[in-house]
Design an enzyme around this catalytic site. Sequence first.
Site, short mmCIF file in Angstrom:
data_model
loop_
_atom_site.label_atom_id
_atom_site.label_comp_id
_atom_site.label_asym_id
_atom_site.label_seq_id
_atom_site.Cartn_x
_atom_site.Cartn_y
_atom_site.Cartn_z
N GLU A 196 9.02 -4.19 11.03
CA GLU A 196 9.39 -2.88 10.51
C GLU A 196 9.83 -1.94 11.62
O GLU A 196 9.15 -1.75 12.63
CB GLU A 196 8.22 -2.23 9.76
N ASP A 206 -1.03 -6.27 -0.19
CA ASP A 206 -1.47 -5.63 1.05
C ASP A 206 -2.98 -5.44 1.07
O ASP A 206 -3.58 -5.04 0.05
CB ASP A 206 -0.83 -4.24 1.18
N LYS A 240 -1.24 -9.59 2.88
CA LYS A 240 -0.55 -9.09 4.07
C LYS A 240 -1.45 -8.12 4.81
O LYS A 240 -2.13 -7.30 4.18
CB LYS A 240 0.76 -8.39 3.71
N GLU A 283 -1.66 -5.70 8.65
CA GLU A 283 -0.90 -5.13 9.76
C GLU A 283 -1.56 -5.44 11.09
O GLU A 283 -2.80 -5.48 11.19
CB GLU A 283 -0.76 -3.62 9.58
N ASP A 307 0.82 -1.21 0.00
CA ASP A 307 0.00 0.00 0.00
C ASP A 307 0.86 1.26 0.00
O ASP A 307 0.34 2.37 -0.12
CB ASP A 307 -1.00 0.01 1.16
N SER A 308 2.18 1.08 0.05
CA SER A 308 3.10 2.19 -0.18
C SER A 308 2.91 2.80 -1.56
O SER A 308 3.37 3.91 -1.83
CB SER A 308 4.55 1.73 -0.01
#
Length: 277
Positions: free
Chosen positions: A186, A88, A118, A120, A49-50
């Site tokens: 991270e 993501d 993925k 978070e 999602d970056s």
Amino acid sequence: MSATAKKTAPLPDDIRAMKGGVPIVSLTAYTTPMAQLLDPHCDLVLVGDSVGMVLHGLPSTLGVTLGMMILHGQAVRRGLSRAMMVVDLPFGSYEESPAQAFRTAARVMAETGAGAVKLEGGRGMAETIAFLAARGVPVMAHVGLTPQSINTLGGYRVQGRGAAADAILADARAVAEAGAFAVVLEKVPARLADRITAEVAIPTIGIGASSGCDGQILVVDDMLGLFTAFRPKFAKRYATLGDDAEKAVEAYAAEVRARAFPAAEHVFGDDAPGATS
């Protein structure tokens, strides 16, 4: 098996089996051409999602939509033949409930061909990870600095220093026990990353963590020097393509204004090549 047989993309269990072995190589990608460049060299390619920050100019990842992730996932899938693709899940698409997460993940996998998703979060997402894993959705977890939570974390700060280390370790243990096949660490202290790597049974993939992790990942635009708005400490630049591109555009503009481009070799004559009259 023939020695010339085409290598197929690894499955989540293949990535899990790399624990403690040759480090896992991973980078992000958002487009077909970039995926084609990364495919021969990476074990795993993340459609992160970056993308919202490096391609869409957003100030954070919070504005990334599910539609954006699916579109970029489809593009990356077309460029891969040997690397595993993980996509993501964007902010707001999975946190409400395990059922919501399953609907989102199922759509992402069906429409992009992703091998896994993925998400978070640590202990708070363990129930969701278990729910997905039980229903055939492989999950890569992400603990430490979780960019979708920057408003509650107080920004992009290192996570897990001092007494806070136990909480990050507990998060990593929880996602591993819930069924994640790997976990991204991270922006955590190197000593903590090494401890987590030693104590959890699944591969750790570091970004701003430790060389002792089971693998590494970087945002490809950071690594290539394409994204220049800021430079994270942990992002080594292996090239300066942004600077090179700027110089190329400057040279092009100068030649156009001077009528030096296009030159004779770039334009077409009246006669086709080889014409006799």
